[in-house]
Design an enzyme around this catalytic site. Structure first.
Site, short mmCIF file in Angstrom:
data_model
loop_
_atom_site.label_atom_id
_atom_site.label_comp_id
_atom_site.label_asym_id
_atom_site.label_seq_id
_atom_site.Cartn_x
_atom_site.Cartn_y
_atom_site.Cartn_z
N ASN A 114 23.79 27.23 34.58
CA ASN A 114 22.38 27.27 34.24
C ASN A 114 21.46 27.38 35.44
OD1 ASN A 114 20.91 27.39 31.96
ND2 ASN A 114 20.58 25.19 31.75
N THR A 164 49.20 51.99 44.25
CA THR A 164 48.54 52.22 42.97
C THR A 164 48.74 53.68 42.58
OG1 THR A 164 46.90 50.63 43.69
CG2 THR A 164 46.37 51.92 41.74
N LYS A 166 47.91 57.17 41.34
CA LYS A 166 46.71 58.00 41.23
C LYS A 166 47.12 59.37 40.70
CE LYS A 166 44.20 54.82 43.32
NZ LYS A 166 43.12 54.06 42.76
N LYS A 168 44.05 57.71 38.77
CA LYS A 168 44.19 56.51 37.96
C LYS A 168 43.96 56.77 36.48
CE LYS A 168 39.66 54.71 39.43
NZ LYS A 168 39.08 53.53 40.10
N ASP A 194 46.09 50.98 37.72
CA ASP A 194 44.75 50.71 38.22
C ASP A 194 44.07 49.71 37.29
OD1 ASP A 194 41.87 51.41 39.25
OD2 ASP A 194 43.31 52.38 40.57
N GLU A 195 43.02 49.05 37.81
CA GLU A 195 42.40 47.99 37.02
C GLU A 195 41.79 48.50 35.72
OE1 GLU A 195 39.27 49.38 39.98
OE2 GLU A 195 41.42 48.98 39.98
N HIS A 285 43.94 41.25 39.45
CA HIS A 285 42.97 42.13 40.10
C HIS A 285 41.58 41.53 39.95
CE1 HIS A 285 40.48 45.60 41.02
NE2 HIS A 285 41.54 46.15 41.55
N ARG A 286 40.75 41.69 40.97
CA ARG A 286 39.45 41.01 40.96
C ARG A 286 38.29 41.96 40.63
NH1 ARG A 286 37.81 39.93 47.32
NH2 ARG A 286 38.21 42.03 48.08
N HIS A 318 44.08 40.14 44.68
CA HIS A 318 43.46 41.02 45.68
C HIS A 318 42.48 40.21 46.52
CE1 HIS A 318 44.68 45.04 43.93
NE2 HIS A 318 45.24 44.13 43.17
N SER A 370 44.43 45.45 49.58
CA SER A 370 44.40 46.67 48.80
C SER A 370 43.06 47.35 48.96
CB SER A 370 44.64 46.34 47.32
OG SER A 370 44.46 47.49 46.53
#
Length: 394
Positions: A114, A164, A166, A168, A194-195, A285-286, A318, A370
């Site tokens: 809050n 990763t 690609k 992706k 990939d994310e 993964h972030r 990551h 990464s």
């Protein structure tokens, strides 16, 4: 009868307590506070403590039915930030009873839910949290941790290598699996969804899981090594996410993946529990972290999100790459990498660590370097991250 005056009153009268001795069970927070012009720092710090614990803008009769002294957050120290005008670090102590056990979601709702829209503040950033063992022990933590992962994979004394796949988005499941096979056969330990690869029209999740499993088993048979592909189980509902994790387990693959910030901590903790119960590793993964942590004076520093993930559960996360950026960033990154991996981390302000953190025996998380790294970065990466890391190329 004990009466009281209604009306708006200063927070600092109740919530600023510079002589407070913090308890070993308190959750401690360090906030970077930028008050509005004319608001004294003590009032701003106390306002943060109040709004993120028991306070409201006035005195209410129900205050008399509980013990504020037992439940209130306390701003116990304020210091100016060196080199910044009108910016302060406010230290706040929260009694343990304010938080539900084993819920990162509740911890964040309380501490940052809050207070960030508060009028008396121009900006606010949560820089660090001290999680006491009394609280961290209510969490399962990472499904397996660094040592168990190495035992599962039979890979020791070196960073793990991944890449990763690609492009992706846009490959069919069969061609995607083909790329996975080539990478694993060529010597990588892991490949990665990939994310944002979830279950799109051109490649539904189950097709991808099946072709990737085929690629993993073929590469394992030909190399004699254990291989893995981070199958992204992130989905629109937590039930669907668990369904995908169940499918991964049934295929016998070693690891699944989750986007923990977009997916949410509640879903992440559920998935981490499932992964421990069923022997799956969990890669985190972030995605979306920069929305929260990029501004210097507002938001939440990533070291807090990293600590929260260690409690919620994940075996990899990551953590940025450091390579080619500023020197100061290197120390700060190494600070939260240690917070992810080590048992006991000393307070060290030069690395952005505001509190000594004791994880007791909670398993560690492997940091994943990464994003834009290639083979020429290898010496720097091994120097920075050491052996216990995942180097994720491509």
């Amino acid at each position: 009868s004990v009466g009281f005056k209604a009306g708006v009153k200063d927070y600092r009268l109740t919530y600023y307590t510079p002589d407070y001795e913090t308890l070993a069970t308190d959750i401690l927070a360090a906030f970077r506070v930028t008050p509005q012009p004319g608001v004294p720092p003590e009032e701003a710090g106390a306002a943060v403590a109040a709004e993120s614990s028991t306070g409201t803008w006035t005195t209410v009769w129900t205050d008399g039915l509980t013990s504020l002294d037992r439940y209130k957050g306390r701003c116990y120290h304020i210091e100016p930030v060196a080199g910044e005008e009108n910016q302060y670090i406010a230290y706040v102590a929260y009694p343990l009873d304010l938080f539900e056990e084993g819920s990162v979601t509740n911890m964040f709702t309380s501490i940052v839910g809050n207070v960030f829209g508060f009028k008396a503040l121009r900006a606010l950033r949560l820089e660090d949290l001290r999680i006491p063992p009394a609280y961290s022990k209510t969490f399962q933590g990472p499904p397996h941790g660094i040592q168990v992962e190495r035992d599962k994979l039979n890979k020791y004394g070196r960073p793990l290598l991944g890449c990763t796949i690609k492009p992706k988005l846009g490959l069919s499941a069969k061609n995607y699996g083909r790329a996975v096979y080539e990478c694993l056969r060529g010597g990588l330990d892991f490949t990665k969804d990939d994310e944002n690869v979830n279950s799109q029209p051109f490649m539904r999740w189950r097709d991808r899981f099946l072709f990737c499993a085929e690629a993993i088993y073929k590469a394992q048979a030909e190399t004699g090594e254990i291989k893995g592909h981070y199958l992204n189980a992130t989905a629109g509902t937590s039930e669907e996410m668990i369904k995908r994790a169940v499918c991964a387990r049934e295929l016998g693959v070693p690891i699944v993946m989750h986007d923990y910030l977009t997916g949410g901590f509640t879903a992440n903790t559920s998935l981490a529990h499932y992964c421990r119960d069923n022997g799956l590793l969990l890669h985190i993964h972030r995605a979306m972290h920069a929305v929260i942590d990029r501004q210097r004076n507002h938001g939440i520093h990533f070291r807090v999100l990293a600590k929260a993930l260690r409690m919620s559960g994940g075996d990899h996360i990551h953590s940025g790459t450091v390579v080619g950026k500023l020197e100061g960033e290197r120390d700060v990154t190494l600070g939260f990498v240690d917070l992810l991996r080590d048992d006991f981390i000393e307070k060290d302000r030069s690395r952005g660590i505001y509190f000594t953190q004791d994880w007791v025996s909670m398993p560690g998380v492997l940091p994943v370097a990464s994003g834009g790294i290639h083979v020429w970065h290898m010496p720097a990466l091994t120097d920075i991250f050491g052996d216990d890391s995942v180097l994720q190329f491509g």
